[in-house]
Design a protein around this motif. Structure first.
Motif: not given
Length: 288
Positions: A78, A113, A200, A204-205, A207, A211, A214, A216
């Motif tokens: 990420y 992203y 994306y 990502t959100d 995870l 996270h 980055v 990550w």
């Protein structure tokens, strides 16, 4: 006519005598059990050695087949395109697995992203609008060229320019890598790139754990935190098959989650960044 009515030819006298001589000398004939000569001791040992060699090769092949059938290790990155630490990881670390052969046991998922946020239906990127552009461009490159070798070469090219502070020249990477400029441009212009970025964003959100910065890096579902540069060791540890030669000497740090050493861009900070290279070490200047 049946087979009994067939007149069988008689052997010539010479041939009959020859056969009679074989019988007198004790040589095998068609109506006697054949005599099997004994194998000399030296030849017997040779046969044993050949058998053992064949067995060893067979076991080695079976082991190799078992290893090749082992599931690959998943690696997800990420990142965001103008983050110098993301660029540094892609160019100077992740690229190594294509050279040392570790890529043969890894499934790589690149997610451009990073720390972007969606506000009022618009994506805002940590390093400004141009990062949003390049995030979308790299997302379109992945979509237009699903082959990892091809789209990674394009991303590697762009991120190399980021490290050199020449990212405005990113379009030169089309001719250098063979990724189709038309497909990427259409993806960006027709809104498909925006859809990819929203996908994306959701990835990502979602995870867990979330996270925090980055790059990550996640190996088989486990984030590597600050030890992300040691990602190859985690891949080797997670692989269930026979590890490739590239795994030799790699070790995993037990306490992987530690305080930041500054080689990350934290989520929640909106910054404009420029990079400089001094003594082969990358530094970042942040303007809040």
């Amino acid at each position: 006519m049946i087979w009994r009515d067939v007149v069988r030819p008689r052997l010539p006298v010479v041939e009959r005598r020859r056969c009679d001589r074989h019988l007198r000398e004790g040589e095998p004939s068609l109506d006697r059990d054949p005599v099997i000569p004994l194998v000399p001791m030296a030849s017997g040992r040779l046969l044993v050695l050949v058998f053992l060699l064949h067995l060893a090769v067979s076991q080695r092949f079976a082991s190799s087949s078992s290893s090749s059938s082992s599931p690959k290790v998943s690696l997800a990155l990420y990142y965001e395109t103008l983050c110098p630490y993301s660029a540094n990881f892609i160019v100077n670390y992740l690229a190594k697995i294509f050279d040392d052969g570790l890529i043969s046991i890894v499934d790589v998922d690149l997610v451009p992203y990073g720390n972007a946020r969606i506000r009022n239906g618009t994506i805002s990127c940590q390093h400004g609008p141009y990062e949003c552009l390049l995030n979308t461009v790299e997302a379109c490159a992945i979509d237009a060229s699903p082959d990892l070798d091809q789209h990674f070469s394009f991303i590697y090219c762009v991120e190399s320019l980021v490290l050199k502070r020449k990212y405005l020249e990113w379009e030169s990477c089309f001719s250098e890598t063979g990724v189709g400029s038309q497909a990427v441009s259409e993806c960006y212009d027709n809104g498909h790139g925006q859809e990819l970025e929203l996908k994306y964003a959701t990835q990502t959100d979602s995870l867990e754990p979330p996270h925090r910065y980055v790059p990550w890096v996640v190996v088989d579902g486990q984030p590597l935190y600050e030890d992300y540069e040691n990602f190859e060791a985690y891949i080797c540890k997670a692989y269930s098959g026979e590890p490739p030669e590239a795994c030799s000497g790699l070790t995993v740090i037990t306490n992987q989650e530690k305080e930041s050493n500054g080689h990350v861009s934290y989520a929640g900070e909106m910054i404009r960044a420029s990079t400089v290279v001094e003594n082969d070490k990358m530094k970042i200047k942040m303007v809040i």
